[in-house]
Design a protein around this motif. Structure first.
Motif, PDB file in Angstrom:
ATOM      1  N   PHE A  80       0.814  -1.200   0.000  1.00 34.54           N
ATOM      2  CA  PHE A  80       0.000   0.000   0.000  1.00 34.54           C
ATOM      3  C   PHE A  80       0.856   1.261   0.000  1.00 34.54           C
ATOM      4  O   PHE A  80       0.462   2.283  -0.520  1.00 34.54           O
ATOM      5  CB  PHE A  80      -0.948  -0.001   1.195  1.00 34.54           C
ATOM      6  N   SER A  81       2.050   1.189   0.602  1.00 27.48           N
ATOM      7  CA  SER A  81       2.925   2.352   0.576  1.00 27.48           C
ATOM      8  C   SER A  81       3.356   2.650  -0.851  1.00 27.48           C
ATOM      9  O   SER A  81       3.440   3.803  -1.265  1.00 27.48           O
ATOM     10  CB  SER A  81       4.152   2.124   1.460  1.00 27.48           C
ATOM     11  N   PHE A  82       3.630   1.582  -1.632  1.00 32.93           N
ATOM     12  CA  PHE A  82       3.994   1.786  -3.036  1.00 32.93           C
ATOM     13  C   PHE A  82       2.849   2.459  -3.777  1.00 32.93           C
ATOM     14  O   PHE A  82       3.053   3.385  -4.555  1.00 32.93           O
ATOM     15  CB  PHE A  82       4.318   0.444  -3.705  1.00 32.93           C
ATOM     16  N   CYS A  83       1.637   1.998  -3.533  1.00 34.08           N
ATOM     17  CA  CYS A  83       0.474   2.561  -4.229  1.00 34.08           C
ATOM     18  C   CYS A  83       0.293   4.035  -3.916  1.00 34.08           C
ATOM     19  O   CYS A  83       0.063   4.851  -4.808  1.00 34.08           O
ATOM     20  CB  CYS A  83      -0.783   1.780  -3.841  1.00 34.08           C
ATOM     21  N   SER A  84       0.416   4.406  -2.636  1.00 32.43           N
ATOM     22  CA  SER A  84       0.217   5.789  -2.244  1.00 32.43           C
ATOM     23  C   SER A  84       1.295   6.688  -2.829  1.00 32.43           C
ATOM     24  O   SER A  84       1.029   7.826  -3.228  1.00 32.43           O
ATOM     25  CB  SER A  84       0.197   5.914  -0.717  1.00 32.43           C
ATOM     26  N   GLN A  85       2.516   6.169  -2.906  1.00 31.99           N
ATOM     27  CA  GLN A  85       3.617   6.961  -3.436  1.00 31.99           C
ATOM     28  C   GLN A  85       3.533   7.116  -4.951  1.00 31.99           C
ATOM     29  O   GLN A  85       4.063   8.076  -5.511  1.00 31.99           O
ATOM     30  CB  GLN A  85       4.952   6.311  -3.067  1.00 31.99           C
ATOM     31  N   ASN A  86       2.886   6.188  -5.626  1.00 28.89           N
ATOM     32  CA  ASN A  86       2.825   6.217  -7.082  1.00 28.89           C
ATOM     33  C   ASN A  86       1.422   6.494  -7.613  1.00 28.89           C
ATOM     34  O   ASN A  86       1.134   6.235  -8.774  1.00 28.89           O
ATOM     35  CB  ASN A  86       3.349   4.888  -7.650  1.00 28.89           C
ATOM     36  N   ARG A  87       0.561   7.003  -6.751  1.00 29.71           N
ATOM     37  CA  ARG A  87      -0.794   7.403  -7.129  1.00 29.71           C
ATOM     38  C   ARG A  87      -1.576   6.257  -7.780  1.00 29.71           C
ATOM     39  O   ARG A  87      -2.267   6.431  -8.772  1.00 29.71           O
ATOM     40  CB  ARG A  87      -0.750   8.630  -8.046  1.00 29.71           C
ATOM     41  N   VAL A  88      -1.418   5.080  -7.206  1.00 30.04           N
ATOM     42  CA  VAL A  88      -2.184   3.914  -7.635  1.00 30.04           C
ATOM     43  C   VAL A  88      -3.278   3.660  -6.606  1.00 30.04           C
ATOM     44  O   VAL A  88      -3.008   3.608  -5.409  1.00 30.04           O
ATOM     45  CB  VAL A  88      -1.286   2.665  -7.749  1.00 30.04           C
ATOM     46  N   THR A  89      -4.519   3.523  -7.064  1.00 28.13           N
ATOM     47  CA  THR A  89      -5.633   3.301  -6.149  1.00 28.13           C
ATOM     48  C   THR A  89      -5.701   1.828  -5.749  1.00 28.13           C
ATOM     49  O   THR A  89      -5.713   0.953  -6.610  1.00 28.13           O
ATOM     50  CB  THR A  89      -6.960   3.709  -6.808  1.00 28.13           C
ATOM     51  N   CYS A  90      -5.735   1.570  -4.454  1.00 31.92           N
ATOM     52  CA  CYS A  90      -5.785   0.199  -3.943  1.00 31.92           C
ATOM     53  C   CYS A  90      -7.090  -0.046  -3.199  1.00 31.92           C
ATOM     54  O   CYS A  90      -7.546   0.811  -2.441  1.00 31.92           O
ATOM     55  CB  CYS A  90      -4.604  -0.065  -3.011  1.00 31.92           C
ATOM     56  N   HIS A  91      -7.670  -1.210  -3.420  1.00 30.25           N
ATOM     57  CA  HIS A  91      -8.870  -1.621  -2.703  1.00 30.25           C
ATOM     58  C   HIS A  91      -8.624  -3.019  -2.148  1.00 30.25           C
ATOM     59  O   HIS A  91      -8.598  -3.994  -2.905  1.00 30.25           O
ATOM     60  CB  HIS A  91     -10.083  -1.642  -3.635  1.00 30.25           C
ATOM     61  N   PRO A  92      -8.411  -3.157  -0.842  1.00 25.82           N
ATOM     62  CA  PRO A  92      -8.133  -4.484  -0.273  1.00 25.82           C
ATOM     63  C   PRO A  92      -9.339  -5.416  -0.376  1.00 25.82           C
ATOM     64  O   PRO A  92     -10.438  -5.065   0.047  1.00 25.82           O
ATOM     65  CB  PRO A  92      -7.782  -4.171   1.189  1.00 25.82           C
ATOM     66  N   VAL A  93      -9.120  -6.570  -0.983  1.00 28.21           N
ATOM     67  CA  VAL A  93     -10.166  -7.585  -1.107  1.00 28.21           C
ATOM     68  C   VAL A  93      -9.545  -8.940  -0.778  1.00 28.21           C
ATOM     69  O   VAL A  93      -8.551  -9.328  -1.385  1.00 28.21           O
ATOM     70  CB  VAL A  93     -10.761  -7.630  -2.532  1.00 28.21           C
ATOM     71  N   ASN A  94     -10.105  -9.639   0.202  1.00 36.97           N
ATOM     72  CA  ASN A  94      -9.626 -10.975   0.538  1.00 36.97           C
ATOM     73  C   ASN A  94     -10.257 -12.008  -0.387  1.00 36.97           C
ATOM     74  O   ASN A  94     -11.242 -11.726  -1.072  1.00 36.97           O
ATOM     75  CB  ASN A  94      -9.953 -11.316   1.994  1.00 36.97           C
ATOM     76  N   PHE A  95      -9.696 -13.208  -0.387  1.00 36.06           N
ATOM     77  CA  PHE A  95     -10.222 -14.249  -1.261  1.00 36.06           C
ATOM     78  C   PHE A  95     -10.519 -15.530  -0.482  1.00 36.06           C
ATOM     79  O   PHE A  95      -9.915 -16.576  -0.726  1.00 36.06           O
ATOM     80  CB  PHE A  95      -9.222 -14.546  -2.387  1.00 36.06           C
ATOM     81  N   PRO A  96     -11.458 -15.478   0.463  1.00 36.42           N
ATOM     82  CA  PRO A  96     -11.829 -16.702   1.188  1.00 36.42           C
ATOM     83  C   PRO A  96     -12.550 -17.659   0.244  1.00 36.42           C
ATOM     84  O   PRO A  96     -13.210 -17.231  -0.703  1.00 36.42           O
ATOM     85  CB  PRO A  96     -12.760 -16.176   2.286  1.00 36.42           C
ATOM     86  N   GLY A  97     -12.425 -18.959   0.517  1.00 38.56           N
ATOM     87  CA  GLY A  97     -13.053 -19.905  -0.390  1.00 38.56           C
ATOM     88  C   GLY A  97     -13.760 -21.066   0.282  1.00 38.56           C
ATOM     89  O   GLY A  97     -14.266 -21.951  -0.396  1.00 38.56           O
ATOM     90  N   LYS A  98     -13.812 -21.057   1.619  1.00 38.07           N
ATOM     91  CA  LYS A  98     -14.433 -22.161   2.330  1.00 38.07           C
ATOM     92  C   LYS A  98     -15.898 -21.850   2.638  1.00 38.07           C
ATOM     93  O   LYS A  98     -16.279 -20.693   2.787  1.00 38.07           O
ATOM     94  CB  LYS A  98     -13.671 -22.444   3.627  1.00 38.07           C
ATOM     95  N   LEU A  99     -16.693 -22.906   2.759  1.00 35.99           N
ATOM     96  CA  LEU A  99     -18.125 -22.742   2.985  1.00 35.99           C
ATOM     97  C   LEU A  99     -18.397 -21.956   4.264  1.00 35.99           C
ATOM     98  O   LEU A  99     -19.314 -21.138   4.318  1.00 35.99           O
ATOM     99  CB  LEU A  99     -18.803 -24.114   3.052  1.00 35.99           C
ATOM    100  N   LYS A 100     -17.581 -22.169   5.312  1.00 35.73           N
ATOM    101  CA  LYS A 100     -17.783 -21.457   6.569  1.00 35.73           C
ATOM    102  C   LYS A 100     -17.483 -19.969   6.438  1.00 35.73           C
ATOM    103  O   LYS A 100     -17.819 -19.179   7.329  1.00 35.73           O
ATOM    104  CB  LYS A 100     -16.918 -22.072   7.665  1.00 35.73           C
ATOM    105  N   GLU A 101     -16.856 -19.581   5.333  1.00 36.76           N
ATOM    106  CA  GLU A 101     -16.529 -18.171   5.092  1.00 36.76           C
ATOM    107  C   GLU A 101     -17.514 -17.523   4.119  1.00 36.76           C
ATOM    108  O   GLU A 101     -17.213 -16.504   3.505  1.00 36.76           O
ATOM    109  CB  GLU A 101     -15.104 -18.049   4.537  1.00 36.76           C
ATOM    110  N   LEU A 102     -18.703 -18.114   3.997  1.00 34.24           N
ATOM    111  CA  LEU A 102     -19.689 -17.678   3.014  1.00 34.24           C
ATOM    112  C   LEU A 102     -20.039 -16.197   3.160  1.00 34.24           C
ATOM    113  O   LEU A 102     -20.143 -15.472   2.166  1.00 34.24           O
ATOM    114  CB  LEU A 102     -20.952 -18.531   3.120  1.00 34.24           C
TER     115      LEU A 102
END
Length: 208
Positions: free
Chosen positions: A1-23
């Motif tokens: 994220f520090s790289f993104c802020s320094q280089n004017r790149v927009t970041c949106h954190p998105v996780n990638f859970p894949g288990k049924l309990k993480e529905l």
């Protein structure tokens, strides 16, 4: 994220859970990604793992019309690909192009794609036509600029400082060996985290 802020790149954190309990988390991320797709008008979504590939597929099932971006998938590991109906559906019906990093991977993926999705191999490694070792003179200049002795053996880890990248193992092996310098290209972890990793004895030949 520090790289993104320094280089004017927009970041949106998105996780990638894949288990049924993480529905619930899966649905939250699907809604977040769908909102981004509809508001940002992406041309291409690049995936390099099965969890983000699945999330992208599920998200785009809810998107119609011109707002739907193309999907590019890169397979960069050696995990086997199951030749199942669901896998073929993901790779053929919801992927526009596939990149592999070696010919063996391409053969493996072709058993799933069956020629229905474009695939191309971009081999791992360094293009020596474009990237070549610097001259001895330039190397000496760079070492002098960084105050690295000319006889020091230098190991560089350029994958960031997250622990799953494994730089700490290299550093532990080379710990306090005066003939070796380990340089990690990434943010320096907090002091207390470094003390935890190295049991209170942080190597003096480790740079960030």
């Amino acid at each position: 994220f520090s790289f993104c802020s320094q280089n004017r790149v927009t970041c949106h954190p998105v996780n990638f859970p894949g288990k049924l309990k993480e529905l619930i988390m899966i649905l939250r991320n699907l809604i977040k990604l769908r909102r981004l797709v509809l508001t940002k008008s992406f041309d291409i979504i690049h995936c390099n793992g099965s969890p983000d590939h699945r999330l992208t597929m599920l998200t785009l099932l809810t998107v119609r019309g011109a707002s739907k971006p193309k999907v590019l998938f890169t397979k960069h590991n050696s995990f086997p690909v199951q030749n199942s109906i669901l896998t073929r559906w993901r790779y053929i019906s919801h992927t526009d192009s596939v990149i592999t990093v070696c010919s063996e991977q391409e053969k493996q993926i072709q058993t799933v794609l069956r020629g229905k999705t474009p695939i191309r191999t971009i081999s791992n490694g360094v293009c020596l036509t474009r990237f070549r070792p610097v001259s001895s003179k330039r190397k000496a200049e760079l070492r002098g600029k960084l105050e690295i002795p000319h006889d020091r053996l230098v190991f560089v880890s350029c994958a960031g400082s997250s622990l799953h990248k494994g730089w700490q193992y290299l550093s532990k092996v080379a710990a306090n060996d005066a003939s070796i310098l380990v340089i990690v290209l990434g943010n320096k972890p907090p002091q207390n985290k470094l003390e935890e990793i190295f049991a209170g004895e942080i190597p003096n030949n480790l740079w960030f």
